[in-house]
Write an enzyme that holds these catalytic residues in place. Structure first.
Site: not given
Lengths: 380, 380, 380, 380
Positions: D104, D159, D179, D210-211, D228
């Site tokens: 991203q 974040e 994350d 990866d969660a 989140d």
């Protein structure tokens, strides 16, 4: 291929249906458009006179053929300047009607995200898909908290939606609506089909006048007085109708015993409630014994909106009592409000609550606070 | 106060169709609106059929009362994405008509800066106030350089303006216009009043077909063939009509002796001429003995636009000769072109000239160049 | 992944100055960025001091990894209001530097379509990729038409590009640049690396003063005087420097025998040339024997731009003579202008030519015409 | 005059000049800028690490001289496409930092209406002035409803704000934050000064993975698991973390006895709650015995936002109990939440409540619902 001069476009002779013309087309705010069901499962009955309302669809037809701009980059936009550094833009299907009055510009537009919308002086007044939130919140709490409201006076409200909601209360015998701008009223009578029935209701007395002058010149008192005025904008005429002296000297003497006053009170979001909301609240606290601020998010305003209800009579009802009164008194079903919803709306979050409790500003003609072109606005 | 449902808005009374006008209005691109004189002193006679045309005025009336949005922040916009990082936005008065065809979206809008405008697939095709620059430049040079043009074939041109300009040449006996999109043609016939006379001219033969197929199936040859096609856009059908093989195998065999071919050739600005202009020029150089690129700034396209004229017959005229031919052959007066103007348009600036002279790319079906959604576009 | 605080952002480490970038970069408007070659094949040598300049590339790197926003919807924009109903929007990479002076806001930004750009009071002044069109057109014709220019006076020109172009003329011994806004000059000295050499050239005398006062207080006369002033904007200070009396009483007495005056003259497009261009032309005709208006499309201004050259000495040169003088006198190669290009620029199209010939307005302090926030502007 | 390379720009340290770079700049999300007090009387302490935060002020200085763009039309904008027919635009002061990861685009910008803001893939993630609403709502209810939370697992949350809020709970001994995007995490560690302390807190274990994989590979269970994650966007990776099977097979087995799961659940406004909120709610109802949806208006998201809390242990607390636990367990004072505020947030309005009660859709990998680029989003 369909030339949409008709569908989206324009009227002619005997067009019935959705031609935005006139001729003989007679029903529907949405100009007679039936419409696809809103994607959120909410049916907006009162707004569209029995038609369900479109939300995401360009002109209310269920297309079997592609419609203009589907799946393409949008090229027509309505742009609202909420603050001079904040804009809110809706893709436009059509600019349906425009008019100019002595005071303001007025337009009825057809937007993609919010359906038809009334715009005055570049400010969104209400939209087809969510005006029920604003108008139910403005009207029903005061009428429901009153033990038996028979009469109501609307300051402003030229759009007609406030009158429409009041007239759903079976016990109300008389509504006086007093707006200063004849052209806005005429425009809305003509184009907002959803309010057409209200405008022609025999219980409604429509007056074109300044609200202060009108109230002062009248002998009778009212059970409920509703302020559906423009926000206090610098240079606008309305801020004088938010002052302590106006509430004390003009409003209060015209309320019956146990009478309730309610006013729209501007943005009430975490970041915006100190523009005018907290001050209107505090000003009313100087004048009335019981003051109840409440708020709800109105999507098309891009903010949480505020209202303040005030009375010298206690304002206390349980959720169940509210639900009972709504059921007994109001024609049709409310979409947004019930007892629980209202009590929640009247319980502000910590941040806003703290801020309101500390507010010391009182509106006077000398110390008014103003708001940038924000949402619900205009006439009085 | 005037409710502009009429003026700007929509029909009523006996207006049938889409005339945004009033009562019995029957003619006029501008929908029967007379209009104030453009502020730039240019009179746009041919475009408006004898009416002068508004430029800065919202609906063509000479207002004695304020008109919508005057002196206020604009809130309605048409937004064109010239490149994905470049936008060009016009304040909107109205979205007059919209339609959808098998191929494309089409709209006639009323803009503040450029008057009425035809938009196809979100791209400005032509505007009331400056379409004369594009269409005079596309049509008249080829016809004037030809010693006695009697017949012309238009590839595309569904808007009708190219046919209209050709038909001003008294010596032309026959114009074939071949557009692939019937709906666009019908839309323009219906709404572009300025071209109504051209559409009904007996010298015009209108064909709905693919231009290649049509040319190949015809026996006759033409004195002038005009490419008023969409730009070569990726995924669009038109780029195949810009290739060397098309010019060689389809166009050339259908030109009479001394025949001239001309095509719109995309943006030709200092920063944009290598997108397709230089390549179209170079491709035509492979096929014709004499090739003449020229360009002019078209304000509503936000760029200098290019055209290329090509022939096996020499293309040489003095300014005075051009002026004489214009005077003798063309009905009415041209607004943009005369001998001097054309010779200047055909003298490119140093930067573009150098770049064209070095261009080596040739359009073939395998090596096409494409353009982002730029201006003059669409059908074929 | 690259954190672009560096790449797009600005300096670090030992970077001094405004180098956006890397290590020890020391020269270049483009801040030391080498860059991909512009897609149009034009090399912009003088602007970037020997570096080629990016056009479509976000930060001048030849990326092997994706760069911010590539292939995605743009979310950062620079928006210019050309008229209040016309906007021109560029996707933004960065807002590089901003400043505030007594008179105006100033910013250096990095845009996608036009590279780095200088913005004053929300108006594009010049951009990396096309400023050469404006500055070559403003400077070289007057200097070339003069038989042997030794001295030049610039009114305004704080950006430094006008001085830079003049200093390329080997015969010029002295350039006086007089701008009223010290902060703008300091900002440009600091950030516009492309002009750094010019600013430190010993032939340049830089004065911070009002141009009128400065000219009147000086004893010497000049071979060429150049008006690189803001457009005559209502309320701006500059319109007084476009008046007949100013030309007569201030400019003319300070020109040497055979001296030439040239001024930027606002938009000169078919739709915009009557805003001020035709009037500046006509005003100069009242004062000088020979007046030569000319124009060229400047892409980033979204319009054709105008300049007017005036002298009491005849202004006549053949294209070949112009080319010879350019070759003999000017260091490096011009990108936009040569003899042919200039003669074409000085031959206006029919529409504008007619309009200029009919212009009767003369600029006086009482009868100024004004322009909306259009392009080349600002200080003096 | 002040060159604002510094003031608006960033870091300093040894960087001299205006380089927005870093060099040795070491303190401050706000890049070392202290700031004027927000105009709404709210103090945003936790966000700015002891500095008050600006809201309406351009660069945080208390100006004695005018600042860039004050009182003028804004020309720099951040534009978010909430839906393809709905835009939300903030005037920009600066684009502070940009970066690109494998997954991203990421940017930290300085906006006028909402202060600094983190943007990922063109979607606003959080803003300086109202991120406390989102993060207090996401984190504190689950932790407070748990009788004694000692451990928490964050899916996503790169974040850092979610971790920061959890770490305010004194009883929490361990937080795992997982994350998928290392670059986003690195970017936020570097630039979001407000979260710097959290990132270096010894109770935080930061994992890039990866969660789902991470949770499955771990032996331990958690008292609270917090989602989140990005909204379920078509083509995005996250929608698989909203499915029934994921909740059943991955989440539930990793919750301790009495464990609580909470997830952000997309827009929950009257017009938008059926996009994904109602479905996430209904999906969790299939898996957990007790499910509590709640919502709050987040101004910078231009919508009411939703969260859903779920457990097999009853979720019942009085407002007073909530207040007591907040007081006992949490360091510092919450800005948005207290007992009353939470209970109100968990009481949905009639329209949304009805709609949720009727929801029948269950998220599975085959039947996912998606959302257009709406607010809180992105990584994991």
């Amino acid at each position: 291929f369909s030339i949409k001069g008709n569908g989206i476009g324009n009227g002619n002779g005997h067009c019935n249906g959705y031609s935005n013309g006139h001729g003989h087309c007679i029903n529907g705010y949405s100009n007679g458009i039936s419409a696809s069901v809103s994607s959120n499962g909410v049916s907006h009955l009162p707004y569209s006179n029995g038609n369900t309302v479109h939300h995401s669809n360009s002109n209310g037809h269920i297309h079997t053929s592609p419609s203009f701009g589907d799946g393409r980059r949008r090229c027509f936009w309505y742009e609202e300047e909420i603050e001079d550094d904040l804009r809110w833009c809706f893709a436009l299907n059509r600019i349906l009607h425009t008019g100019v009055s002595e005071y303001q510009d007025i337009a009825l537009i057809d937007t993609r995200p919010f359906g038809k919308a009334l715009v005055i002086d570049g400010k969104m007044q209400s939209t087809e898909v969510d005006e029920f939130i604003y108008h139910e919140s403005l009207v029903h709490p005061a009428l429901v908290y009153h033990s038996q409201p028979k009469s109501a006076f609307i300051m402003g409200g030229g759009e007609g939606s406030t009158a429409r909601e009041i007239l759903r209360h079976k016990c109300v015998k008389k509504v006086v609506m007093c707006d200063i701008d004849k052209e806005v009223v005429d425009f809305c009578k003509k184009y907002l089909v959803v309010n057409r029935e209200a405008f022609s209701n025999s219980r409604l007395e429509l007056v074109i006048n300044d609200a202060r002058t009108e109230l002062q010149s009248r002998q009778e008192r009212f059970d409920v007085i509703i302020g559906d005025l423009a926000d206090p904008v610098e240079g606008g005429p309305c801020y004088q109708l938010y002052t302590k002296s106006f509430y004390e000297l003009v409003i209060k003497p015209k309320l019956n015993h146990q009478g309730i006053f309610v006013t729209q009170a501007g943005p009430a979001g975490v970041l915006t409630h100190t523009q005018v909301f907290s001050s209107i609240y505090n000003t009313l606290r100087q004048v009335f014994k019981h003051v109840m601020p409440y708020s709800a998010h109105v999507p098309s305003f891009a903010d949480t909106w505020g209202w303040v209800m005030a009375s010298d009579h206690p304002l206390t009802l349980e959720a169940g009592e509210i639900d009972d009164r709504i059921k007994q008194r109001i024609k049709g079903e409310l979409q947004f409000l019930d007892g629980q919803t209202f009590l929640v709306a009247a319980t502000l979050n910590k941040s806003v609550r703290k801020s309101l409790s500390k507010e010391t500003h009182v509106y006077t003609e000398e110390t008014a606070r103003f708001i940038h072109g924000h949402g619900k606005a205009s006439y009085q």
